[in-house]
Write a protein that holds these residues in place. Structure first.
Motif, short mmCIF file in Angstrom:
data_model
loop_
_atom_site.label_atom_id
_atom_site.label_comp_id
_atom_site.label_asym_id
_atom_site.label_seq_id
_atom_site.Cartn_x
_atom_site.Cartn_y
_atom_site.Cartn_z
N ILE A 202 10.21 -6.77 -4.07
CA ILE A 202 8.81 -7.17 -4.82
C ILE A 202 9.34 -6.81 -6.16
O ILE A 202 9.55 -5.86 -6.68
N LYS A 203 9.11 -8.05 -7.04
CA LYS A 203 9.33 -7.76 -8.33
C LYS A 203 8.10 -7.98 -9.31
O LYS A 203 7.14 -8.53 -8.91
N ALA A 204 8.31 -7.48 -10.61
CA ALA A 204 7.15 -7.42 -11.52
C ALA A 204 6.52 -8.86 -11.74
O ALA A 204 7.30 -9.81 -12.11
N ALA A 225 3.15 -3.96 -4.34
CA ALA A 225 2.84 -5.26 -4.94
C ALA A 225 1.71 -4.85 -6.07
O ALA A 225 1.87 -5.24 -7.29
N LYS A 226 0.80 -3.90 -5.67
CA LYS A 226 -0.15 -3.67 -6.75
C LYS A 226 0.58 -2.99 -8.03
O LYS A 226 0.22 -3.03 -9.38
N GLU A 227 1.60 -1.92 -7.60
CA GLU A 227 2.43 -1.40 -8.92
C GLU A 227 3.07 -2.22 -9.48
O GLU A 227 3.22 -1.97 -10.74
N LYS A 228 3.61 -3.19 -8.91
CA LYS A 228 4.51 -4.39 -9.56
C LYS A 228 3.58 -5.31 -10.48
O LYS A 228 4.06 -6.35 -10.95
N LYS A 229 2.28 -5.25 -10.11
CA LYS A 229 1.38 -6.46 -10.63
C LYS A 229 1.82 -7.66 -10.07
O LYS A 229 1.82 -8.71 -10.84
N ALA A 230 2.20 -7.89 -8.65
CA ALA A 230 2.54 -8.96 -8.13
C ALA A 230 1.43 -9.60 -7.07
O ALA A 230 0.98 -8.72 -6.31
N THR A 231 0.96 -10.72 -7.30
CA THR A 231 -0.23 -11.11 -6.43
C THR A 231 0.17 -11.23 -5.04
O THR A 231 1.40 -11.88 -4.78
N LEU A 232 -0.65 -10.58 -4.16
CA LEU A 232 -0.16 -10.45 -2.62
C LEU A 232 -0.98 -11.60 -1.87
O LEU A 232 -2.26 -11.56 -2.18
N TYR A 233 -0.29 -12.34 -1.11
CA TYR A 233 -1.03 -13.17 -0.20
C TYR A 233 -0.70 -12.83 1.29
O TYR A 233 0.74 -12.97 1.58
N SER A 234 -1.59 -12.41 1.78
CA SER A 234 -1.44 -11.75 3.16
C SER A 234 -1.94 -12.89 4.44
O SER A 234 -3.14 -13.10 4.43
#
Length: 458
Positions: A202-204, A225-234
């Motif tokens: 997972i990248k920023a 994902a939260k730490e990297k500010k990456a939007t997560l689609y689950s």
């Protein structure tokens, strides 16, 4: 940019020599997690990875099928698509493709001869010699970035994610299909630890699509994902699917997502797990539509999904007798295979031939499969890490004793003889299944399809 000289006194003369040099490193050097050697390779090659749009895909199971869906749909849309997958089923060049065509021998030879002096130079440093997988990864990047120029590269991890050589890239979208019990001797002894390794891709700011469960494992992905500010689609949260119909070689599902809903999407791959993989691929394509201006028309999406093929996974390679190949080699894969055997296929007796690597969770695999089989033929793949067939037989007997069930167990270390035994046991209404490590699946598929031996390697 560092200049790479074509003139090399130790140049290889043929693609076969170059490939032998690469794959020979697997036995000598094994797997070498870490990105230092890849960073040095990319720097000395002028950072070709920065010129490409990668779709980075990790996961314990399903990543190959998900890559196949993505490649098929994007190609059907008219895009040029590079793909890097592992392990390969028939020959080394299968792993590096553009629009379904393997890297050409001439280009492979030229690029390897350019890379070899750099590899030798790095080998003399404190980080040590680049591994087979690292050289293969660099070769793929160099081919895509300097020869083929695809619009997208579908980029499958080899092992784990965080320290995997493919993690040298900065993708436009990240996919983590699932997390299961595999490679735990390297990735960690709990699913949460494995998840943390896979979350390492997972990248920023790069969107992430996943079908990971259960909750405690999903939490690891979500935290990263939260730490990297990456939007997560689950799956089950931002997107989902429902099964419309389920027939052999033809499944239909409805898709619901954050951007739009789609009705009656068709796939031809079998098993409920393939609906999950297809839904993950569709969500990935939806993200590309929204953020990357990727044009995916509905009719093209339908066509690309249905025309997706993935050899060696629930693949019927013979009809007389019926022989099904499936590269299930861990407990989750065995559970998926068992579910498909119960819901998709009909048969009188089930005859199973398996061969494993020594490093796998054999107990978990057998617990899912043994309740279904009438005959179990245990063999050994033609690979240096092969699991002992006699030990597998002992383990199967112990488990069957606990299940209070009898199964005809045969041990035949030579896989070709084991295959002949399997065929002789399989009558008209029966089903034969060959499963286990993809090294065995590769050999059996090549032998049945072409009457030739496959090449070997990751």
């Amino acid at each position: 940019m560092n200049e790479i000289k074509d003139s090399n006194p130790t140049s290889f003369q043929t693609a076969k020599e170059a490939i032998a040099w690469i794959v020979g490193r697997m036995e000598k050097l094994g797997i070498k997690p870490g990105l230092q050697r890849m960073q040095m390779l990319m720097e000395k090659l002028g950072h070709p990875e920065r010129r490409l749009q990668f779709i980075h895909v990790a996961g314990t199971n399903g990543k190959g099928s998900t890559c196949a869906y993505l490649t098929s749909v994007l190609r059907t849309c008219g895009y040029d698509v590079g793909s890097f997958t592992s392990p390969y089923l028939e020959k080394y060049t299968n792993r590096i493709q553009v629009n379904g065509a393997d890297i050409e021998d001439e280009e492979l030879l030229r690029l390897v001869n350019k890379m070899k002096p750099i590899v030798d130079e790095i080998a003399e440093t404190e980080v040590g010699s680049p591994s087979m997988f690292e050289i293969s990864t660099a070769l793929a990047i160099l081919y895509f970035a300097t020869v083929a120029y695809p619009d997208y590269v579908v980029w499958e991890t080899g092992l784990g994610g965080r320290l995997d050589s493919t993690n040298i890239v900065n993708p436009i979208v990240t996919v983590i299909t699932n997390v299961g019990h595999d490679h735990m001797e390297i990735l960690g002894d709990s699913l949460e630890m494995v998840a943390a390794e896979k979350a390492g891709i997972i990248k920023a700011g790069v969107p992430v699509i996943t079908a990971v469960e259960p909750q405690d494992v999903w939490n690891v992905i979500a935290k990263t994902a939260k730490e990297k500010k990456a939007t997560l689609y689950s799956l089950g949260n931002q997107f989902d699917y429902t099964t419309v119909s389920n027939q052999l070689d033809h499944q239909i599902f409805d898709f619901s997502g954050p951007f739009r809903n789609m009705k009656e999407l068709p796939i031809s791959l079998n098993g409920k797990h393939q609906l999950t993989n297809a839904a993950v691929a569709v969500m990935t394509l939806e993200v590309l539509r929204q953020y990357n201006a990727c044009i995916v028309e509905d009719d093209v999406l339908h066509k690309g999904l249905f025309e997706t093929r993935w050899p060696g996974r629930l693949e019927m390679v013979s009809h007389d007798p019926r022989i099904l190949l499936d590269g299930a080699h861990n407990p989750e894969g065995a559970e998926t295979l068992a579910a498909a055997l119960q819901s998709v296929y009909s048969y009188g007796k089930l005859h199973l031939m398996i061969g494993m690597l020594s490093t796998k969770n054999h107990t978990g695999y057998l617990r899912h499969i043994l309740p279904l089989v009438d005959t179990l033929i245990l063999t050994e793949p033609n690979f240096h890490k092969k699991g002992d067939a006699s030990r597998l037989a002992e383990l199967a007997q112990e488990l069957l004793h606990d299940m209070d069930r009898k199964v005809d167990i045969l041990v035949e270390r030579d896989w070709k003889r084991a295959l002949e035994t399997l065929k002789s046991r399989t009558e008209q209404d029966d089903l034969a299944v060959v499963s286990g490590t993809l090294y065995l699946i590769s050999d059996v598929r090549s032998w049945i399809t072409y009457q030739t031996d496959s090449e070997k390697g990751w």
